[in-house]
Design a protein around this motif. Structure first.
Motif, short mmCIF file in Angstrom:
data_model
loop_
_atom_site.label_atom_id
_atom_site.label_comp_id
_atom_site.label_asym_id
_atom_site.label_seq_id
_atom_site.Cartn_x
_atom_site.Cartn_y
_atom_site.Cartn_z
N LYS A 33 0.82 -1.21 0.00
CA LYS A 33 0.00 0.00 0.00
C LYS A 33 0.86 1.26 0.00
CE LYS A 33 -3.86 -2.19 2.40
NZ LYS A 33 -4.65 -2.26 3.66
N SER A 34 2.08 1.12 0.54
CA SER A 34 3.03 2.24 0.60
C SER A 34 2.33 3.54 1.02
CB SER A 34 3.71 2.43 -0.76
OG SER A 34 4.81 3.30 -0.66
N PRO A 35 1.85 3.61 2.27
CA PRO A 35 1.05 4.74 2.71
C PRO A 35 1.80 6.07 2.84
CG PRO A 35 1.62 3.34 4.57
CD PRO A 35 2.09 2.63 3.33
N GLY A 36 3.10 6.06 2.69
CA GLY A 36 3.86 7.29 2.82
C GLY A 36 4.56 7.36 4.17
N GLU A 37 5.63 8.14 4.21
CA GLU A 37 6.42 8.25 5.42
C GLU A 37 6.74 9.72 5.67
OE1 GLU A 37 9.55 4.83 5.03
OE2 GLU A 37 8.92 5.50 3.04
N GLY A 38 6.13 10.26 6.70
CA GLY A 38 6.32 11.68 6.98
C GLY A 38 7.68 12.03 7.52
N GLN A 39 8.43 11.03 8.03
CA GLN A 39 9.70 11.35 8.66
C GLN A 39 10.89 10.70 7.97
OE1 GLN A 39 9.54 10.63 12.85
NE2 GLN A 39 7.68 11.80 13.14
N ARG A 40 10.75 10.36 6.72
CA ARG A 40 11.87 9.76 6.00
C ARG A 40 12.93 10.80 5.71
NH1 ARG A 40 12.14 9.19 0.54
NH2 ARG A 40 9.89 9.54 0.41
N LYS A 41 14.18 10.47 6.04
CA LYS A 41 15.28 11.41 5.86
C LYS A 41 15.65 11.56 4.39
CE LYS A 41 17.37 10.54 10.38
NZ LYS A 41 18.58 10.04 11.09
N THR A 42 16.20 12.69 4.05
CA THR A 42 16.66 12.94 2.69
C THR A 42 17.71 11.90 2.31
OG1 THR A 42 16.31 15.32 2.99
CG2 THR A 42 17.74 14.64 1.17
N VAL A 69 17.16 8.73 1.81
CA VAL A 69 16.73 7.38 2.16
C VAL A 69 15.60 6.98 1.21
CG1 VAL A 69 15.70 5.90 3.93
CG2 VAL A 69 17.37 7.66 4.58
N PRO A 70 15.73 5.86 0.51
CA PRO A 70 14.67 5.44 -0.42
C PRO A 70 13.35 5.20 0.31
CG PRO A 70 16.68 4.17 -0.77
CD PRO A 70 16.87 4.94 0.50
N GLN A 71 12.26 5.27 -0.44
CA GLN A 71 10.96 4.94 0.14
C GLN A 71 10.98 3.48 0.62
OE1 GLN A 71 7.87 5.87 -2.66
NE2 GLN A 71 8.27 8.07 -2.57
N ALA A 72 10.13 3.19 1.60
CA ALA A 72 10.15 1.88 2.26
C ALA A 72 10.15 0.69 1.31
CB ALA A 72 9.00 1.78 3.25
N PRO A 73 9.29 0.64 0.29
CA PRO A 73 9.32 -0.54 -0.59
C PRO A 73 10.69 -0.76 -1.25
CG PRO A 73 7.30 0.71 -0.94
CD PRO A 73 8.19 1.56 -0.06
N GLU A 74 11.29 0.31 -1.74
CA GLU A 74 12.61 0.18 -2.36
C GLU A 74 13.68 -0.11 -1.31
OE1 GLU A 74 15.91 2.75 -4.92
OE2 GLU A 74 13.95 3.64 -4.47
N LEU A 75 13.59 0.55 -0.16
CA LEU A 75 14.57 0.36 0.90
C LEU A 75 14.62 -1.10 1.34
CD1 LEU A 75 16.56 1.66 2.97
CD2 LEU A 75 14.58 1.95 4.48
N ILE A 76 13.44 -1.70 1.56
CA ILE A 76 13.39 -3.09 2.02
C ILE A 76 13.83 -4.04 0.91
CG2 ILE A 76 11.91 -4.94 2.87
CD1 ILE A 76 12.44 -2.71 4.92
N ARG A 77 13.30 -3.87 -0.29
CA ARG A 77 13.64 -4.79 -1.39
C ARG A 77 15.13 -4.75 -1.72
NH1 ARG A 77 9.21 -5.45 -5.42
NH2 ARG A 77 8.92 -7.31 -4.11
N GLU A 78 15.66 -3.55 -1.89
CA GLU A 78 17.08 -3.44 -2.21
C GLU A 78 17.95 -3.79 -1.01
OE1 GLU A 78 18.24 -3.02 -5.29
OE2 GLU A 78 16.12 -3.07 -5.87
N PRO A 92 19.24 3.29 8.50
CA PRO A 92 17.81 3.47 8.20
C PRO A 92 17.13 2.17 7.78
CG PRO A 92 19.05 5.29 7.28
CD PRO A 92 20.06 4.28 7.77
N LEU A 93 17.85 1.29 7.06
CA LEU A 93 17.28 -0.01 6.70
C LEU A 93 16.97 -0.81 7.95
CD1 LEU A 93 16.56 -2.39 4.81
CD2 LEU A 93 19.00 -2.99 4.83
N PHE A 94 17.93 -0.87 8.86
CA PHE A 94 17.71 -1.62 10.09
C PHE A 94 16.56 -1.04 10.89
CE2 PHE A 94 18.30 -2.55 14.56
CZ PHE A 94 18.52 -3.92 14.54
#
Length: 198
Positions: free
Chosen positions: A77-86, A88-97, A147-149
């Motif tokens: 669903k990738s609902p968005g992340e209000g506190q993602r640091k500059t 840092v990939p979005q969660a789906p890409e961060l986790i997959r990669e 950030p991945l961890f």
């Protein structure tokens, strides 16, 4: 789960008649097997299952199944992340990669995939990632390790701590609504709350 908790005979689901219908349906759904994954591949789910198990020191199949289902839905669903640091990939890409980098990293460092490693090396490699020390460094050039961890940990814990089996183990009697708490003084518990067992 340890099975050595202070509430071995407590079962939070025995309290469900006290919850409203909506709450009952939400909590009960967490006990059902999760369906097919919509984001995670079979290989990714296998790796995540092992990683999540290490992060919470629990290999209970139904709990881990729920955790993986939660992570899969969140990434799908990738609902968005209000506190993602500059940077840092979005969660789906961060986790997959990130999962790819973990597997590539262990193959180069230990000549074995992450799942082929023993528990000690798996745990150590995750610890290295949490401190941004995982090697070899070129593999991690695109994926920020800490950030991945942190993302893996937050997704795991938020699902794990919402599962009824975990509630029972820690003595949490579930939502208090609509009955509410009456005994609110320090050290007091309501009749429906878990009692510590010897």
């Amino acid at each position: 789960m340890t099975n050595f908790g202070h509430y071995p005979s407590f079962d939070v689901m025995k309290e469900q008649d006290e919850w409203d219908d909506h709450t009952q349906s939400i909590v009960a759904s967490r006990l059902k097997p999760q369906g097919n994954f919509q984001f995670l591949t079979h290989a990714e789910a296998g790796m995540l299952n092992r990683i999540c198990s290490i992060l919470v020191s629990d290999q209970t199949p139904e709990v881990m199944n729920f955790v993986l289902g939660h992570i899969d839905q969140t990434l799908h669903k990738s609902p968005g992340e209000g506190q993602r640091k500059t940077g840092v990939p979005q969660a789906p890409e961060l986790i997959r990669e990130g999962l790819k980098a973990i597997d590539q990293g262990t193959r180069e460092r230990y000549s074995a995939s992450f799942l082929e490693l023993d528990n000690v090396r798996q745990t150590q490699y995750l610890k290295d990632i949490s401190e941004s020390k995982a090697e070899p460094h070129p593999i991690w050039s695109r994926i920020p390790q800490e950030p991945l961890f942190q993302k893996l940990m937050s997704l795991t814990v938020e699902a794990y701590c919402s599962h009824p089996k975990v509630w029972s183990e820690i003595g949490y009697a579930g939502p208090a609504y609509p009955r509410g708490y009456v005994r609110t003084e320090l050290g007091q518990v309501d009749p429906w709350e878990a009692k510590r067992e010897p």
